[in-house]
Each structure stands twice: as C-alpha cells, then as structure tokens.
Design a protein around this motif. Structure first.
Motif, short mmCIF file in Angstrom:
data_model
loop_
_atom_site.label_atom_id
_atom_site.label_comp_id
_atom_site.label_asym_id
_atom_site.label_seq_id
_atom_site.Cartn_x
_atom_site.Cartn_y
_atom_site.Cartn_z
N GLN A 3 0.87 -1.21 -0.01
CA GLN A 3 0.10 0.05 0.00
C GLN A 3 0.73 1.17 0.02
O GLN A 3 1.94 1.28 0.61
CB GLN A 3 -0.97 -0.21 1.34
CG GLN A 3 -1.92 -0.87 1.05
CD GLN A 3 -2.79 -1.05 2.28
OE1 GLN A 3 -2.35 -0.46 3.42
NE2 GLN A 3 -3.85 -1.53 2.33
N ALA A 4 0.42 2.48 -0.54
CA ALA A 4 1.15 3.39 -0.30
C ALA A 4 0.64 4.48 0.27
O ALA A 4 -0.58 4.51 0.53
CB ALA A 4 1.12 4.07 -1.90
N VAL A 5 1.41 5.26 0.80
CA VAL A 5 0.99 6.54 1.73
C VAL A 5 1.46 7.65 1.06
O VAL A 5 2.77 7.86 1.10
CB VAL A 5 1.54 6.39 3.17
CG1 VAL A 5 1.01 7.46 4.01
CG2 VAL A 5 1.10 5.00 3.82
N GLU A 10 4.44 1.76 1.54
CA GLU A 10 4.54 1.13 2.70
C GLU A 10 5.72 0.37 2.88
O GLU A 10 6.44 0.29 4.13
CB GLU A 10 3.46 0.64 3.32
CG GLU A 10 3.44 0.11 4.64
CD GLU A 10 3.64 1.18 5.53
OE1 GLU A 10 4.74 1.02 6.64
OE2 GLU A 10 3.32 2.27 5.42
N ASP A 11 6.13 -0.29 2.17
CA ASP A 11 7.39 -1.12 2.27
C ASP A 11 8.60 -0.09 2.05
O ASP A 11 9.53 -0.35 2.99
CB ASP A 11 7.70 -2.05 0.79
CG ASP A 11 8.85 -2.78 0.85
OD1 ASP A 11 8.96 -3.65 1.61
OD2 ASP A 11 9.79 -2.46 -0.28
N ALA A 12 8.81 0.90 1.27
CA ALA A 12 9.69 1.82 1.35
C ALA A 12 9.72 2.61 2.81
O ALA A 12 10.76 2.79 3.31
CB ALA A 12 9.76 2.62 0.46
N LEU A 13 8.72 2.86 3.28
CA LEU A 13 8.69 3.59 4.48
C LEU A 13 8.94 2.52 5.78
O LEU A 13 9.74 3.09 6.65
CB LEU A 13 6.99 3.99 4.92
CG LEU A 13 6.68 5.40 3.83
CD1 LEU A 13 5.44 5.71 4.35
CD2 LEU A 13 7.49 6.54 4.31
N SER A 14 8.72 1.40 5.68
CA SER A 14 9.12 0.36 6.49
C SER A 14 10.67 0.08 6.67
O SER A 14 11.10 -0.14 7.68
CB SER A 14 8.38 -0.99 6.36
OG SER A 14 8.98 -2.12 7.19
N ARG A 15 11.17 0.24 5.48
CA ARG A 15 12.52 0.21 5.36
C ARG A 15 13.15 1.39 5.98
O ARG A 15 14.30 1.34 6.63
CB ARG A 15 13.11 -0.11 3.83
CG ARG A 15 12.79 -1.54 3.19
CD ARG A 15 13.52 -1.79 2.00
NE ARG A 15 12.82 -1.03 1.04
CZ ARG A 15 13.14 -0.09 0.27
NH1 ARG A 15 14.74 0.21 0.54
NH2 ARG A 15 12.61 0.58 -0.57
N ARG A 32 2.78 7.26 12.38
CA ARG A 32 3.56 8.49 12.27
C ARG A 32 3.94 8.52 10.59
O ARG A 32 4.60 9.37 10.09
CB ARG A 32 4.40 9.00 12.88
CG ARG A 32 4.28 9.16 14.49
CD ARG A 32 5.30 9.38 15.27
NE ARG A 32 5.94 10.58 14.98
CZ ARG A 32 7.36 10.84 15.28
NH1 ARG A 32 7.71 9.91 16.20
NH2 ARG A 32 7.87 11.87 15.08
N SER A 33 3.24 7.93 9.84
CA SER A 33 3.88 7.41 8.53
C SER A 33 3.61 8.62 7.51
O SER A 33 4.37 8.98 6.70
CB SER A 33 3.06 6.11 7.74
OG SER A 33 3.53 4.99 8.48
N ARG A 34 2.62 9.27 7.70
CA ARG A 34 2.18 10.63 6.98
C ARG A 34 3.00 11.59 7.03
O ARG A 34 3.85 12.06 6.08
CB ARG A 34 0.71 11.06 7.08
CG ARG A 34 -0.29 10.01 6.48
CD ARG A 34 -1.69 10.68 6.89
NE ARG A 34 -2.60 9.78 6.17
CZ ARG A 34 -3.02 9.79 4.91
NH1 ARG A 34 -2.61 10.80 4.16
NH2 ARG A 34 -3.93 9.14 4.28
#
Length: 496
Positions: A3-5, A10-15, A32-34
């Motif tokens: 999923q994209a935020v 989300e994969d990139a944000l997780s990394r 706090r992803s946004r």
C-alpha cells in the motif's frame, strides 16, 4: 502490492523506519507514516533527489557521514517551539527551583549554569534568560551560563539573530513581551541585546557528542531542558542520552523533559518530583530532599496509583494517555574500575576525587593527577577548587600546553575571559598545532562578540584538524575525534 501512503510505498517507509531506528536512533511508529513521508520528501530535495523512494533506496544502502546524518535528523525532528512553552515547568522554575538555586549561590560564587539541549530556534533559552533577569536585580554581578545547542545549523542561526514573528509569542506573559523585545519596521520582534548576550548557541549532537565536557561547556550544569527531543529516539538511544544528562548535572541538578517523554525516564537514576503540576527529574537521593520540595500527594498532578509507574522507590508519575514504555534489557553488572581515571570516565566523580586525594597523600608532585582532580572538581561544579588544582598542575610542569588549556577552560566557566584568553595564548606558544586551543579561542571570541577573530581561530582549528586522522582522539577533548570536531567547526562556520 504494497500500500502507498501519499505516494511512497509502505514497504519503502518500513525500510526507512528500520534504518532510522538502527542507524540513527530515531523512532517512527506506523501511525506517523504520513508525517515521516512529508519529512523525507523535504530531506530528499536537500540531498538532490526529486523522488522520495529513490532517496530512501540510497539512504538504506549508503554509509552516511555524521554531517549527513545530522542534516537528515534536522528534517525528521520538529523544531516547533515558542516562548514560555509549558507553563507548569516555568512556574516551577520561577517559584521554587531558581529561587532556591539563587539563595544557595548568592554567597557561594554567584554562578548558575543552564543547558537547553535541542533548543531549536532559541525561544526556550531566551525564555530562561528573561526569567533570570526578572529574578536577579543584581544580574550583572552573576556569572550566568545559558548554553543552547541543536543539530540544525539553520535553527541555531535564527536563534543567534534573535528575531521572531507573532507565532513565537502566543503564550508569552505580557511583562516579558514588554520588557524584552523591540518591534522592527517589518513587523518582527528583536530580543534585547542584553538578553542575547546571556545565551551561547552551539552545535551539538546529543547522540554522538560527549557529556559532560569542559570543551563543550556542558559540565556541572544546574538545570537541563530537553523537551520534545527524547520522543524521537529509540528506547536505547534515549537511555544513553539521559545517562549523559545525569553525568552532566551537579548533585541536586534538575532535568526537564516534556510530559509525553516522562515514560522514557523509567530506567534512569533520576527521581521524579512534582512541582506546580509539572513532573521534573532530580539528580539526588530522595532522602536528601528538603521537606516541602515535593508537593503533597493529596494533590497529584495526574491520578490514580494503578495508572502509574515507578521511577525509583516512592517516586511515581502518571502515565495515563502516555505511550507505553519500551522494555529495556537488564544492564550487565559493571566491572569495578581499577583507577581514578576509570572512575572519572564512568562519571563517578566523588569516588574519583577520593581516590586521587588518597594517592596524593603519598607525596610527590604529579601534574597529571593534579589535572585529573581539577577536571573531576569542575564536573562537580567546584570551579574555584578546580582552578587551584589547575595551577598546581602548571607549577608541576610549566611546559605542558594541556594544563594551560585546562585552566583556561575553567576560567571561561568562571567568567574570567581575559585571563582565559591569555592562557590559551600560552598553550599555543608551547604547541602552535594545538587545535583545541584554537577552537576554544574561537568560542571565546564568539562570546565576546568578536566575529572576525572568531572566524580566524575556527579556520585555524579546521585547517589543523583536516590534516589529522579523522578517528584520532584529541587530547583534553573528553573523547572527541579530529573528524568530529572538524564537522562541528564546519557547522559553526557554515551557520554564521
């Protein structure tokens, strides 16, 4: 597909979250992803990337320099602040903490040392300066140190300028506004020159740099502000920073964190004290607190016992509506130090002092022991005694530039700037390549509003440092490497 935020997967944000926690010590939850995505886009532009995901790919696969880490951290930590933020803490300062310190020091040196760590654009340290001027009618007779540090050179530059817009004054008392600022033609407000001179702004990385350090001026501190900073760190990094603060404070000194950061103090050696509805933390045994230092438990700042956690025996604060504490692994038992230097490095200054004095009783003139005792006493706030032992070290070896440098550093803390400058000159006469002496002269010139001389000394220091091995530890630096000090000097020169 992940999923994209806001356009970043989300994969990139997780990394990215894993990288920030593991490599920098910054913690971002999924909630706090946004916020993280917004901040990483801004950082990507500064680093020359148009695409945030490409920037993340580069980050997680590239060893970063300390300068790059600090630039990234500046984007990821919010510097939003304003004057007299957190009324409870400032009320406790005005009504209890500062009056007690002033009474204790009035006949004992008239010296106060305060550190605002993570000062952002300067509203907090200037608030402290405004309050001290209100409480001290004889302010000119006092030696006041207000150290303001941050990792963001842009924020420090604004703090040094001391010019602010209306948003910074949304909670300032009327008396403070009227007495401390001049309205300019462009609608902004400039802090009065006497208050600007009370605050020393300096680049400092809480994770990387040492504390206490005579060189950085964060030793023997009476009060440390570090609010809305620990919340960005992982539990492990926060604990390390809090440990530095503990060592940098004098016995009985105070640490002020924000209410949302109180849970990060659970593994520390501080004791929580409730004053004026605020929870503050003190470096002192609970049984040494004077009667009345802690408000009655009949009016707790927040209720009920089953929603509290213990910082130490008998010290409880509410954590209702607070983030859950992250469990920390038990600390391994420390091996007993073998000598005074080991005790000093562990921050066990009282024990180090006893060991040195016991050794000196055997006779002889040992300059290195005199110097270590001077550093130990300085870190305990006993500056007059420290200066006396600096003199004994110099008498024992008049050709040792490090002893002149140490004495000059203590003199700066006492406020005897001209004598300090003279001793730094002697250190450089004995060793023209003494980079720390050039650095200290640069800081001294800054404090005395000598901008041209300051740049000259900092440039000399930088030139010497760049010719050294980056990982070499500088003598008298409390563990700072040549590469690290070079980065600090570059940030100072760039920020000004």
């Amino acid at each position: 597909m992940p999923q994209a935020v806001l356009g970043v997967s989300e994969d990139a944000l997780s990394r990215l979250r894993d990288f920030l926690a593991g490599q920098i010590g910054l913690q971002f939850t999924k909630e706090r992803s946004r916020e993280l995505e917004r901040q990483i886009r801004a950082a990507a532009k500064e680093f020359g990337y148009a695409n945030a995901e490409s920037f993340i790919d580069w980050l997680v696969s590239t060893p970063l320099s300390a300068r790059q880490i600090e630039s990234l951290a500046a984007h990821l930590t919010v510097g939003e602040t304003y004057f007299f933020r957190d009324k409870g803490s400032f009320h406790a300062l005005e009504e209890k903490i500062l009056p007690d310190l002033i009474a204790a020091r009035r006949d004992n040196g008239k010296c106060l040392r305060i550190w605002c760590a993570g000062c952002s654009t300067g509203e907090e340290p200037y608030s402290v300066a405004i309050l001290l001027r209100r409480l001290l009618p004889d302010l000119k007779e006092w030696n006041i140190t207000i150290l303001a540090t941050d990792i963001n050179p842009g924020s420090l530059k604004k703090g040094i300028a001391g010019v602010y817009g209306n948003w910074s004054f949304r909670d300032i008392p009327k008396w403070a506004m009227e007495s401390s600022f001049r309205k300019r033609g462009d609608g902004l407000f400039e802090i009065s020159p006497d208050l600007r001179k009370m605050v020393t702004f300096s680049f400092f990385n809480l994770v990387e740099d040492g504390c206490p350090s005579l060189l950085m001026g964060n030793n023997a501190i009476d009060i440390i502000f570090c609010r809305n900073v620990l919340m960005y760190f992982t539990a492990e990094q926060a604990e390390k920073v809090v440990c530095k603060f503990y060592r940098g404070l004098v016995e009985g000194g105070w640490l002020l964190v924000s209410p949302v950061e109180t849970h990060q103090m659970i593994s520390s050696d501080f004791f929580a004290v409730s004053l004026s509805g605020a929870i503050l933390h003190r470096k002192e045994r609970r049984d040494t607190l004077r009667k009345g230092d802690e408000e009655s438990s009949a009016q707790p700042p927040l209720p009920p016992p089953r929603e509290t956690m213990r910082l130490r025996k008998g010290s409880a604060v509410s954590v209702k509506n607070r983030p859950p504490a992250v469990p920390l692994p038990p600390r391994p038992p420390a091996a007993p130090p073998s000598n005074a230097l080991s005790l000093y490095r562990e921050g066990r200054y009282a024990e180090a002092e006893r060991k040195i004095r016991s050794s000196l009783e055997s006779g002889g003139i040992r300059g290195e022991e005199f110097a270590l005792l001077a550093r130990t006493l300085a870190n305990r706030g006993r500056l007059a005694e420290a200066l006396e032992w600096c003199g004994k070290a110099i008498d024992a070896d008049r050709c040792n530039p490090r002893f002149y440098f140490l004495s000059a550093t203590v003199l700066q803390e006492i406020g005897r700037m001209e004598e300090s400058e003279a001793l730094l000159g002697k250190a450089l006469y004995l060793d023209p390549a003494f980079a720390l002496a050039h650095f200290a002269l640069g800081n001294l010139a800054l404090r005395r509003d000598k901008g041209k001389a300051s740049r000259k000394h900092f440039s000399n220091a930088l030139s010497l440092l760049q010719g050294m091995e980056k990982e070499s530890v500088l003598p008298e630096s409390e563990g700072i490497t040549a590469g690290r000090l070079a980065e600090i000097v570059e940030s100072i020169l760039g920020g000004r």
